[in-house]
Scaffold this motif. Structure first.
Motif, PDB file in Angstrom:
ATOM      1  N   GLY A 220       0.790  -1.225   0.000  1.00 30.31           N
ATOM      2  CA  GLY A 220       0.000   0.000   0.000  1.00 30.31           C
ATOM      3  C   GLY A 220       0.819   1.271   0.000  1.00 30.31           C
ATOM      4  O   GLY A 220       0.382   2.311  -0.494  1.00 30.31           O
TER       5      GLY A 220
ATOM      6  N   PRO B 277      -5.354  -2.057  -3.053  1.00 28.02           N
ATOM      7  CA  PRO B 277      -3.953  -1.826  -3.434  1.00 28.02           C
ATOM      8  C   PRO B 277      -3.570  -2.660  -4.652  1.00 28.02           C
ATOM      9  O   PRO B 277      -2.824  -3.640  -4.564  1.00 28.02           O
ATOM     10  CB  PRO B 277      -3.172  -2.244  -2.183  1.00 28.02           C
ATOM     11  CG  PRO B 277      -4.026  -3.278  -1.532  1.00 28.02           C
ATOM     12  CD  PRO B 277      -5.451  -2.848  -1.798  1.00 28.02           C
TER      13      PRO B 277
ATOM     14  N   LYS C 144      -4.237   2.713 -11.220  1.00 25.53           N
ATOM     15  CA  LYS C 144      -4.253   2.267  -9.831  1.00 25.53           C
ATOM     16  C   LYS C 144      -5.699   2.163  -9.377  1.00 25.53           C
ATOM     17  O   LYS C 144      -6.490   3.081  -9.609  1.00 25.53           O
ATOM     18  CB  LYS C 144      -3.478   3.260  -8.964  1.00 25.53           C
ATOM     19  CG  LYS C 144      -3.347   2.877  -7.508  1.00 25.53           C
ATOM     20  CD  LYS C 144      -2.525   3.941  -6.777  1.00 25.53           C
ATOM     21  CE  LYS C 144      -2.417   3.640  -5.294  1.00 25.53           C
ATOM     22  NZ  LYS C 144      -1.632   4.696  -4.586  1.00 25.53           N
TER      23      LYS C 144
END
Length: 446
Positions: free
Chosen positions: A381, A417, A412
Motif C-alpha cells: 500500500g 492496493p 491504480k
C-alpha cells in the motif's frame, strides 16, 4: 484536491480496520450531517445497507453520529444503492447513505453518500467532509437531538419505481429468467419485480446470512448463473452485485454478456426511437474498442472518462447524455436514475428481448469485441510502482508497439492496493505479451 479517506466510490475497507471502523462511521455521520445542516428546516438522512454482518454495526454508529448533530434518520434496511438514491430524493432528505462494499467480499464494507438531489457527492463535498473529520463537531442541544425511525414499505416503493421504467405496453409473460442477487441488497426486490411483470423467475443468491454476499455468486462470479440458465432452459440470466448497482447478463447458451454489449443494445435502441440524448454514450477508458467502432458506424460518439461511475455521471451531466456506464456492468440511465441501477438496466434488456422476439444470444451480441486482457498486480500500500522508471519505460514501449492497432490502460485501483493493467488490440498474442511484460515490471517495482 487530495482526499485521505474517500476513493472512487466512497470510503471502503476491511471492517474493524482503519478506516472502516465503527468509530469512523460515527465520525462520518457527525461530519456529513454537520455539512448538510443548511437552513432552518428539520433535517433528514436516509440510510440503506446491503446484507453484510457488519452492516448492523456501521448502521448503528452512523445513526448515533447523525442524530448527535441534530439530523433525523430514516432506516431502509437492506436495499439496493439506486433505491437509496431514489428515496433520498423522494423523501426530500438532505443526505442519503448506502452502507456497502459493492462487489467486495463480506469482510469489507463501505460508505457511499448521496446529496439531496440523489447524486453521489462531488469531490468538493467529500473534501469538505474530510476537513470536518479533523475537528470536533458541534453537537446538538439535548432538545434538538435527531430521531430515528425505520420505514417498512421501502421495498414496495422501489419495486413500484423499477416497474415504472418498463414499457407499459409490454409484459414478461412466457419469459423464463434466472436472477442472481449475490445474496445481497436486492435479494427480495429483484425477484419480486420480475414476478410482478409476469416472468417465470428462478432466483439464486437470495439467502443472505451476513457472510455469503458475493460468495461464488453475483455479477463477479457468474458460473452458477451460467449453469442454472442452461440447466433450466431459461431464456436469459441476470446477475447483480452486492448492492445491485451492477448488471451482467447470461444468454440462453450460458455465455456472459458484459456491460459494453448491454450499453450498445440500449443506446442503439434509444437511437432508433429518437430518444438518445447528446448522440453519444459515456463510458470509461476500459470499454472495448469494438464498442466504439460499432457506435461510430451508427453515428453515435463514445465519450470516455476515467474509471468510476461517478466520473461517467459527471460527463453525462456535462454533455447532456442520458446513457453511460462501465464494461463491468454499471449502467446509468439518466431518464430514470441518478446512479447505476442493475435491475432497471436489466428491465431494459428484457424489454428489448420481448419486443425483438429473438434469442438473447442473437440480440445481445451487438458487436465483435477486440481481444482484451486485464490483469491485476497487488502491491504494498505504501509503494507507488507506477512512478518507477522501469515501469514507465515498459509502458512507453508497449504504447509504441500498439500504436494504431489497439489501446493500453494502466491505472491504480481506487478501492484496493492493485495496479490494473489492460491492453486490447487486433492481435491477441501481442496483447497478452504486452500485459505480461508490464505486470512483470510492476511486480518488480512494487
Amino acid at each position: 484536491m487530495t482526499r485521505k479517506f474517500f476513493g472512487t466510490d466512497g470510503i471502503r475497507g476491511t471492517t474493524n480496520r482503519d478506516p472502516m471502523t465503527a468509530q469512523m462511521a460515527l465520525s462520518v455521520g457527525m461530519a456529513a450531517g454537520a455539512h448538510f445542516l443548511r437552513g432552518d428546516h428539520r433535517h433528514r438522512v436516509v440510510i440503506g445497507k446491503d446484507t453484510r454482518l457488519s452492516g448492523y454495526m456501521m448502521e448503528s454508529a452512523m445513526v448515533a453520529g447523525f442524530t448527535s448533530v441534530g439530523m433525523d434518520v430514516v432506516l431502509l434496511g437492506p436495499m439496493p444503492t439506486p433505491a437509496v438514491a431514489m428515496l433520498t430524493r423522494s423523501m426530500r432528505a438532505d443526505l442519503g447513505v448506502m452502507i456497502s462494499a459493492s462487489h467486495n467480499p463480506f469482510a469489507d464494507n463501505g460508505i457511499k453518500l448521496f446529496g439531496p438531489d440523489g447524486y453521489k457527492l462531488s469531490d468538493a463535498d467529500e473534501h469538505a467532509i474530510e476537513k470536518r473529520l479533523e475537528t470536533a463537531p458541534k453537537l446538538a442541544k439535548p432538545e434538538l437531538i435527531g430521531r430515528a425511525r425505520r420505514i417498512d414499505d421501502a421495498r414496495g416503493r422501489y419495486i413500484h419505481f423499477a416497474k415504472s421504467t418498463f414499457p407499459e405496453h409490454l409484459r414478461l409473460d412466457g419469459l423464463k429468467v434466472v436472477i442472481d442477487c449475490a445474496n445481497g441488497a436486492a435479494y427480495h426486490v429483484a425477484p419480486d419485480t420480475l414476478w410482478e411483470l409476469g416472468a417465470e423467475v428462478i432466483p439464486l443468491g437470495v439467502t443472505p446470512n451476513g457472510l455469503n454476499i458475493n460468495d461464488a455468486c453475483g455479477s463477479t462470479h457468474p458460473a452458477a448463473l451460467q449453469e442454472a440458465v442452461v440447466a433450466s432452459g431459461a431464456d436469459v440470466g441476470l446477475a447483480l452485485d452486492g448492492d445491485a448497482d451492477r448488471l451482467i447478463v447470461v444468454d440462453e447458451q450460458g455465455r456472459i454478456v458484459d456491460g459494453d454489449q448491454l450499453m450498445a443494445l440500449i443506446v442503439l435502441e434509444l437511437k432508433r426511437r429518437d430518444q438518445l440524448k447528446g448522440d453519444a454514450l459515456v463510458a470509461t477508458v476500459m470499454s472495448n474498442l469494438g464498442l466504439e467502432r460499432k457506435l461510430s458506424d451508427a453515428g453515435v460518439k463514445l465519450l470516455r472518462t476515467q474509471v468510476g461511475d461517478r466520473y461517467v455521471l459527471e460527463q453525462m451531466r456535462k454533455s447532456g447524455c442520458n446513457v453511460g456506464g462501465e464494461q463491468s456492468g454499471h449502467i446509468i440511465l439518466a431518464d430514470h436514475s441518478t446512479t447505476g441501477d442493475g435491475l432497471v438496466a436489466g428491465l431494459q434488456v428484457l424489454a428489448a428481448l420481448v419486443e425483438a422476439k429473438a434469442p438473447a444470444s442473437e440480440l445481445l451480441r451487438q458487436f465483435e469485441p477486440l481481444p482484451q486482457l486485464l490483469k491485476n498486480v497487488r502491491f504494498n500500500g505504501g509503494a507507488e510502482p507506477l512512478e518507477a522508471d522501469s515501469v514507465r519505460e515498459r509502458i512507453a514501449a508497449a504504447e509504441a508497439e500498439l500504436e494504431g492497432r489497439g489501446r493500453l490502460v494502466i491505472r491504480k485501483s481506487g478501492t484496493e492496493p492493485l495496479i490494473r493493467v489492460m491492453a486490447e488490440g487486433d492481435d491477441p498474442e501481442l496483447v497478452e505479451r504486452l500485459v505480461d511484460d508490464i505486470c512483470e515490471a510492476v511486480q518488480s517495482a512494487a
